[in-house]
Design a protein around this motif. Structure first.
Motif, PDB file in Angstrom:
ATOM      1  N   TYR A  65       4.127  10.014 -10.791  1.00 14.20           N
ATOM      2  CA  TYR A  65       3.212  10.456  -9.890  1.00 14.20           C
ATOM      3  C   TYR A  65       3.634  11.303  -8.886  1.00 14.20           C
ATOM      4  N   MET A  71      -4.954   6.337  -8.666  1.00 19.54           N
ATOM      5  CA  MET A  71      -4.201   7.237  -9.640  1.00 19.54           C
ATOM      6  C   MET A  71      -5.130   8.037 -10.441  1.00 19.54           C
ATOM      7  N   TYR A  79      -4.774   5.493  -3.607  1.00 19.17           N
ATOM      8  CA  TYR A  79      -3.555   5.017  -4.119  1.00 19.17           C
ATOM      9  C   TYR A  79      -2.399   4.377  -2.989  1.00 19.17           C
ATOM     10  N   PHE A  98      -0.575  13.030 -14.652  1.00 19.92           N
ATOM     11  CA  PHE A  98      -1.302  12.101 -13.999  1.00 19.92           C
ATOM     12  C   PHE A  98      -2.124  11.055 -14.751  1.00 19.92           C
ATOM     13  N   ALA A 130       0.735   8.681 -15.926  1.00 23.82           N
ATOM     14  CA  ALA A 130       0.859   7.651 -14.929  1.00 23.82           C
ATOM     15  C   ALA A 130      -0.255   6.764 -14.621  1.00 23.82           C
TER      16      ALA A 130
END
Length: 191
Positions: free
Chosen positions: A31, A91, A111, A174, A177
């Motif tokens: 990330y 996320m 996040y 992304f 992650a």
């Protein structure tokens, strides 16, 4: 090097907890490894925009005392699990929402809220799982596991962008992650 069984109590879920921390670190490395370029290149954030984003990224840390005061009756494990889910939401927002300045800032703030909740709980849980007089060693292992995961995530980004990918597929990173954040949340739920 001492075995983990010499540092942690056997009647705890320290292995699952450390695995959750490792995967969270890996997810964070992926990330954070692409976030700054994503914000500059895709979201088109300038210096002033980044300053505003950083304010909202740190706001949950400033408000953490108030947040924890509201949920004082919850255990460290429960707050750790909640932090994992909140991080997952933040996320996932990066992966699915359009890359606008407001939505990117909201995703970063979300996040960060989960991350700040987890940061505070990791040490408490680690000390609770440690054997008597082994708290320092347990905290060292916990920090090391987190940093190893983060470093591996960064190395994956460097390798992927240097050797395998000509464009910078931010959404792919992304999504990966986010998948890791799901896995980490599943392990966190077992703590």
């Amino acid at each position: 090097m001492k075995k983990l069984t010499e540092i942690f109590r056997s009647n705890t879920k320290y292995k699952v907890f450390l695995l959750s921390i490792l995967i969270t670190g890996l997810s964070y490395g992926l990330y954070k490894g692409v976030l700054d370029n994503f914000l500059a290149e895709v979201v088109q954030m300038g210096e002033m925009d980044r300053g505003v984003t950083e304010f909202f990224r740190e706001l949950p840390g400033i408000l953490l005392v108030l947040i924890l005061a509201v949920f004082y009756m919850l255990s460290a494990e429960t707050l750790y699990k909640a932090g994992a889910v909140i991080m997952l939401v933040g996320m996932g927002m990066h992966a699915v929402l359009p890359p606008t300045k407001v939505l990117a800032t909201l995703a970063i703030c979300m996040y960060s809220l989960g991350e700040h909740i987890q940061i505070g709980m990791k040490s408490s849980i680690t000390l609770g799982y440690a054997k008597t007089d082994r708290g320092g060693e347990a905290l060292g292992i916990q920090g090391s596991v987190s940093q190893i995961g983060t470093l591996v995530g960064y190395l994956v980004i460097v390798a992927a962008l240097s050797f395998f990918v000509e464009s910078q597929p931010y959404n792919l990173f992304f999504w990966v992650a986010t998948g890791l954040a799901v896995l980490s949340a599943v392990f966190a739920a077992s703590v």
